[in-house]
Design a protein around this motif. Structure first.
Motif, PDB file in Angstrom:
ATOM      1  N   GLN A  15       0.777  -0.972  -0.052  1.00 25.52           N
ATOM      2  CA  GLN A  15       0.111  -0.160   0.009  1.00 25.52           C
ATOM      3  C   GLN A  15       0.649   1.120  -0.018  1.00 25.52           C
ATOM      4  O   GLN A  15       0.617   2.296  -0.568  1.00 25.52           O
ATOM      5  N   GLN A  16       2.007   1.314   0.864  1.00 25.84           N
ATOM      6  CA  GLN A  16       2.804   2.519   0.780  1.00 25.84           C
ATOM      7  C   GLN A  16       3.757   2.603  -0.434  1.00 25.84           C
ATOM      8  O   GLN A  16       3.915   3.618  -0.860  1.00 25.84           O
ATOM      9  N   CYS A  17       3.986   1.501  -1.054  1.00 25.85           N
ATOM     10  CA  CYS A  17       4.800   1.587  -2.374  1.00 25.85           C
ATOM     11  C   CYS A  17       3.975   1.588  -3.507  1.00 25.85           C
ATOM     12  O   CYS A  17       4.451   1.126  -4.769  1.00 25.85           O
ATOM     13  N   ASP A  18       2.643   1.689  -3.714  1.00 24.45           N
ATOM     14  CA  ASP A  18       1.694   1.612  -4.708  1.00 24.45           C
ATOM     15  C   ASP A  18       2.270   0.624  -5.647  1.00 24.45           C
ATOM     16  O   ASP A  18       2.691   0.567  -6.638  1.00 24.45           O
ATOM     17  N   ALA A  19       1.989  -0.614  -4.830  1.00 20.18           N
ATOM     18  CA  ALA A  19       1.950  -1.901  -5.781  1.00 20.18           C
ATOM     19  C   ALA A  19       0.585  -2.413  -5.695  1.00 20.18           C
ATOM     20  O   ALA A  19       0.564  -3.520  -4.872  1.00 20.18           O
ATOM     21  N   PRO A  20      -0.088  -2.322  -6.774  1.00 23.38           N
ATOM     22  CA  PRO A  20      -1.559  -2.909  -6.903  1.00 23.38           C
ATOM     23  C   PRO A  20      -1.617  -4.164  -7.023  1.00 23.38           C
ATOM     24  O   PRO A  20      -2.529  -5.170  -6.420  1.00 23.38           O
ATOM     25  N   ARG A  21      -0.662  -4.899  -7.850  1.00 20.66           N
ATOM     26  CA  ARG A  21      -0.731  -6.411  -8.089  1.00 20.66           C
ATOM     27  C   ARG A  21      -0.393  -7.222  -6.688  1.00 20.66           C
ATOM     28  O   ARG A  21      -1.202  -8.051  -6.332  1.00 20.66           O
ATOM     29  N   LEU A  22       0.658  -6.594  -6.102  1.00 18.14           N
ATOM     30  CA  LEU A  22       0.827  -7.490  -4.674  1.00 18.14           C
ATOM     31  C   LEU A  22      -0.143  -7.076  -3.722  1.00 18.14           C
ATOM     32  O   LEU A  22      -0.300  -7.919  -2.919  1.00 18.14           O
ATOM     33  N   HIS A  23      -0.538  -5.808  -3.737  1.00 19.58           N
ATOM     34  CA  HIS A  23      -1.683  -5.510  -2.661  1.00 19.58           C
ATOM     35  C   HIS A  23      -3.018  -6.595  -3.063  1.00 19.58           C
ATOM     36  O   HIS A  23      -3.484  -7.243  -1.984  1.00 19.58           O
ATOM     37  N   LEU A  24      -3.405  -6.713  -4.189  1.00 21.46           N
ATOM     38  CA  LEU A  24      -4.518  -7.538  -4.392  1.00 21.46           C
ATOM     39  C   LEU A  24      -4.166  -9.109  -4.214  1.00 21.46           C
ATOM     40  O   LEU A  24      -5.079  -9.913  -3.817  1.00 21.46           O
ATOM     41  N   ARG A  25      -2.967  -9.326  -4.528  1.00 22.56           N
ATOM     42  CA  ARG A  25      -2.664 -10.817  -4.030  1.00 22.56           C
ATOM     43  C   ARG A  25      -2.685 -11.030  -2.385  1.00 22.56           C
ATOM     44  O   ARG A  25      -2.982 -12.033  -1.990  1.00 22.56           O
ATOM     45  N   CYS A  26      -2.261  -9.928  -1.763  1.00 19.01           N
ATOM     46  CA  CYS A  26      -2.264 -10.189  -0.410  1.00 19.01           C
ATOM     47  C   CYS A  26      -3.655 -10.173   0.212  1.00 19.01           C
ATOM     48  O   CYS A  26      -4.124 -11.038   1.046  1.00 19.01           O
ATOM     49  N   MET A  27      -4.552  -9.683  -0.341  1.00 21.01           N
ATOM     50  CA  MET A  27      -5.895  -9.480  -0.110  1.00 21.01           C
ATOM     51  C   MET A  27      -6.467 -10.678  -0.332  1.00 21.01           C
ATOM     52  O   MET A  27      -7.403 -11.525   0.382  1.00 21.01           O
ATOM     53  N   GLN A  28      -6.257 -11.526  -1.398  1.00 19.86           N
ATOM     54  CA  GLN A  28      -6.875 -12.900  -1.801  1.00 19.86           C
ATOM     55  C   GLN A  28      -6.220 -13.731  -0.747  1.00 19.86           C
ATOM     56  O   GLN A  28      -7.032 -14.634  -0.560  1.00 19.86           O
ATOM     57  N   LEU A  29      -4.958 -13.685  -0.477  1.00 23.00           N
ATOM     58  CA  LEU A  29      -4.570 -14.660   0.589  1.00 23.00           C
ATOM     59  C   LEU A  29      -4.980 -14.672   2.003  1.00 23.00           C
ATOM     60  O   LEU A  29      -5.434 -15.375   2.632  1.00 23.00           O
ATOM     61  N   LEU A  30      -5.400 -13.381   2.158  1.00 21.42           N
ATOM     62  CA  LEU A  30      -6.196 -12.985   3.587  1.00 21.42           C
ATOM     63  C   LEU A  30      -7.702 -13.512   3.443  1.00 21.42           C
ATOM     64  O   LEU A  30      -8.027 -14.129   4.364  1.00 21.42           O
TER      65      LEU A  30
END
Length: 262
Positions: free
Chosen positions: A91-106
């Protein structure tokens, strides 16, 4: 920054301060800068070892290809223990693909994530991010429920289609494939033997059911509903070639019922 001319033209060595990350991560970052903008297998291990620090450096210094590589490697190595920290960093580094993958794992393993120290720290210090995560989990749950309902409806429609086909076959061919031979046997073969056997049992039950109990009999109602469903979708009414009993009558009755309601 490396090729910027020194002020005053002095011969002193130029120093570029890189703060907030370990020296090993800085060395790995400099080594990757001089690569061919394509992370090899050996360099992928380096990215995996210093992935979070390299993501910060590539974001801070605008190295897009390295940032995407860091996102890819971190996404493939996510665990329930570290997903919250990676989510905050994404979220701080503006990485949307990584952010979405983290949300999916959550969403996939929230019970395990909820037991981690990182989640308890986030819940106490960042309620807005916690709210975003819980909203995403709720949306994911609703999407799964909608998808489950659509699959169940599609499966029901397929079963009803097979049942109506077997009903047409039962009254057209008599479902007497046994004892036939050659082309006649191929023409009279059951589309679904299990469904056809159940329909034959319903027809026999309707013929032998008591007249007083037939009005409340669930098996008789089931057969009448199938006959009405067939009549509402029959395409052989124009030339009166449909051999299903009461097809024309039930079709007219359905049309009258619909027009009466409208």
């Amino acid at each position: 920054m490396l090729h910027r001319p020194r002020k005053g033209g002095s011969n002193r060595e130029m120093e570029i301060p890189v703060l907030g990350v370990p020296c090993d991560a800085v060395h790995a970052f400099l080594r990757l800068l001089y690569s061919a903008r394509c992370v090899t297998l050996g360099e992928e291990e380096i990215v995996g070892e210093h992935g979070m620090h390299l993501l910060v450096l590539s974001h801070a210094y605008g190295v897009g290809w390295l940032k995407r590589a860091c996102e890819r490697v971190l996404s493939s190595r996510l665990t329930a223990e570290g997903v919250v920290d990676v989510l905050v960093l994404a979220q701080q580094c503006d990485a949307p693909r990584l952010h979405l993958r983290c949300m999916q794992l959550l969403a996939e393993d929230f019970a395990a994530v909820e037991q981690t120290e990182a989640w308890r720290f986030l819940r106490d210090h960042d309620p807005w991010l916690e709210l975003d995560i819980l909203q995403f989990l709720e949306d994911a749950h609703l999407r799964r429920r909608r998808l489950g309902r659509r699959k169940a409806e599609r499966r029901l429609y397929m079963e009803l289609h097979e049942t109506t086909e077997c009903l047409r076959h039962l009254f057209k061919d008599g479902c007497a494939a046994l004892g036939r031979s050659g082309r006649e046997e191929e023409r009279a073969r059951c589309p679904n033997p299990v469904t056809c056997r159940g329909l034959r049992q319903l027809v026999r039950h309707l013929a032998s059911c008591d007249g007083e109990k037939r009005r409340w009999c669930r098996r008789c109602k089931c057969l009448w509903q199938l006959l009405r469903l067939h009549a509402s979708t029959c395409t052989e009414l124009d030339d009166a070639s449909c051999e299903v009993p009461l097809c024309m009558y039930l079709c007219n009755w359905c049309c009258w019922e619909i027009n009466g309601r409208t």
